[in-house]
Design an enzyme around this catalytic site. Structure first.
Site: not given
Ligand code: G3I
Length: 338
Positions: A133, A240
């Site tokens: 990105e 994805e």
């Molecule tokens: O692990 C913590 C947990 O301990 C906590 O309690 C919880 C509360 O918010 O957060 C958890 O972390 C989260 C993490 O995913 C694991 O579930 C983060 O907040 C959350 O922001 C994170 O989101 C991920 C996101 O990327 C980050 O920007 C998504 O799972 C993941 O699917 C997403 O994937 C991205 C690709 O890498 C790149 N392209 C876009 C795609 C979708 O956004």
């Protein structure tokens, strides 16, 4: 039969992948992964913030579990990702004095990170999303004004590919992005990729994230994107894939609970038709498309349940919350010449 597994239906085409967390690697989800998929990606566990939350402190546990599950079950592995503006730890941009580091220091840190991670999984991870990105969403700009860009300019992109290639010359290296079919973004991504190719940067392909919806992409736009990127001699991986039942709503962040959160027959039919359309194109372009990966296993969990509206349920995948195949699944596996 109708219940032919995805990976078997697509044997002559491309591997079918899925993004996972460690919690998915047991029970009914593990069984579904083994039955249906032959490629795997860590949804979060290999990102910089997960792997190296503090300088020199590497957390391998989750990434290692995913890699060993895959190897044990004969599943290929895509690595995601080595350099991004999100899920990047703050320390990497800061010196001991709390001030922003110089370009030389930042590139050295990037090199250490990439070399360490790629080297650990050398020969195991067959393709890496090296830079994620980097192109801006605003058509007036070219590259995203991230910390990486502010400190290093375009060089962080070039260097990231060079470091990854040096660490594992056999791994296929991808530039990965979203909205890659929208003409105004497509042209700027093309410009970036062309400039990398012209400078002999070791980039093998482009990852189309494919976070799509019932509205997007239109067939002609997806086709044009595939044609345009592959004209550079690049391979394409769908990295994805999911098809949201809601339209794309930029900036919409507020929770509106209860808002249309049911998966009606009408939505299910439209989603199935959209999946059928995109897979028909993927098959048509099997010469250049070398992997198709879904972003999560089933509607039991998807990142879209929290994006852009927190807590709103979405139904973007091929399996429902009980891991049963949806209409979209049948559309995807049932085609001629499989
Ligand atoms: O692990 C913590 C947990 O301990 C906590 O309690 C919880 C509360 O918010 O957060 C958890 O972390 C989260 C993490 O995913 C694991 O579930 C983060 O907040 C959350 O922001 C994170 O989101 C991920 C996101 O990327 C980050 O920007 C998504 O799972 C993941 O699917 C997403 O994937 C991205 C690709 O890498 C790149 N392209 C876009 C795609 C979708 O956004």
């Amino acid at each position: 039969s109708d219940q032919l597994a995805l990976k078997d239906a697509y044997k002559k085409y491309f591997p079918i992948g899925v993004a996972v967390a460690v919690r998915n690697l047991h029970g009914d989800e593990a069984q579904l992964i083994k039955n249906q998929f032959n490629s795997i990606t860590a949804e979060n566990a290999m990102k910089m913030g997960s792997i190296q939350p503090k300088e020199g402190i590497f957390h391998w546990k989750d990434a290692d579990s995913i890699v060993s599950f895959a190897i044990k079950n004969g599943i290929k592995i895509r690595g995601h990702n080595l350099c991004w503006h999100e899920q990047t730890p703050d320390w990497i941009f800061k010196g001991d004095d709390g001030k922003e580091v110089t370009k030389a220091v930042l590139l050295q840190r990037l090199k250490t990170h990439i070399t360490t991670v790629v080297n650990r999984y050398k020969g195991k991870i067959y393709a890496w999303d090296v830079v994620n990105e980097a192109v801006d969403d605003d058509p007036k700009n070219f590259l995203r004004n991230s910390k990486w860009y502010q400190i290093c300019g375009e060089d962080f992109i070039i260097k990231a590919f060079e470091y990854a290639h040096a660490a594992d010359p056999s791994a296929k290296l991808y530039y990965n992005d979203y909205n890659t079919e929208r003409p105004e973004k497509r042209d700027r991504i093309y410009k970036l990729l062309k400039s990398l190719r012209d400078r002999d940067v070791p980039v093998d392909g482009i990852g189309l994230q494919a976070h799509w919806s019932l509205q997007e992409p239109a067939e002609n736009e997806l086709r044009s994107a595939i044609e345009q990127y592959s004209s550079l001699g690049l391979k394409i991986q769908i990295t994805e894939l999911d098809i949201s039942i809601y339209p794309w709503e930029p900036g919409k962040r507020d929770k509106k609970q209860g808002e249309n959160d049911s998966f009606t027959t009408d939505l299910e039919n439209k989603q199935a038709a959209k999946y059928a359309m995109v897979f028909k194109l993927f098959r048509e372009y099997k010469r250049v498309i070398t992997n198709v990966t879904f972003w999560n296993i089933s509607d039991r969990y998807s990142w879209l349940d929290n994006f852009p509206v927190m807590g709103r349920k979405n139904y973007p995948l091929l399996f429902d919350r009980n891991l049963q195949p949806k209409k979209a699944y049948h559309e995807v596996v049932n085609f001629k010449n499989r």
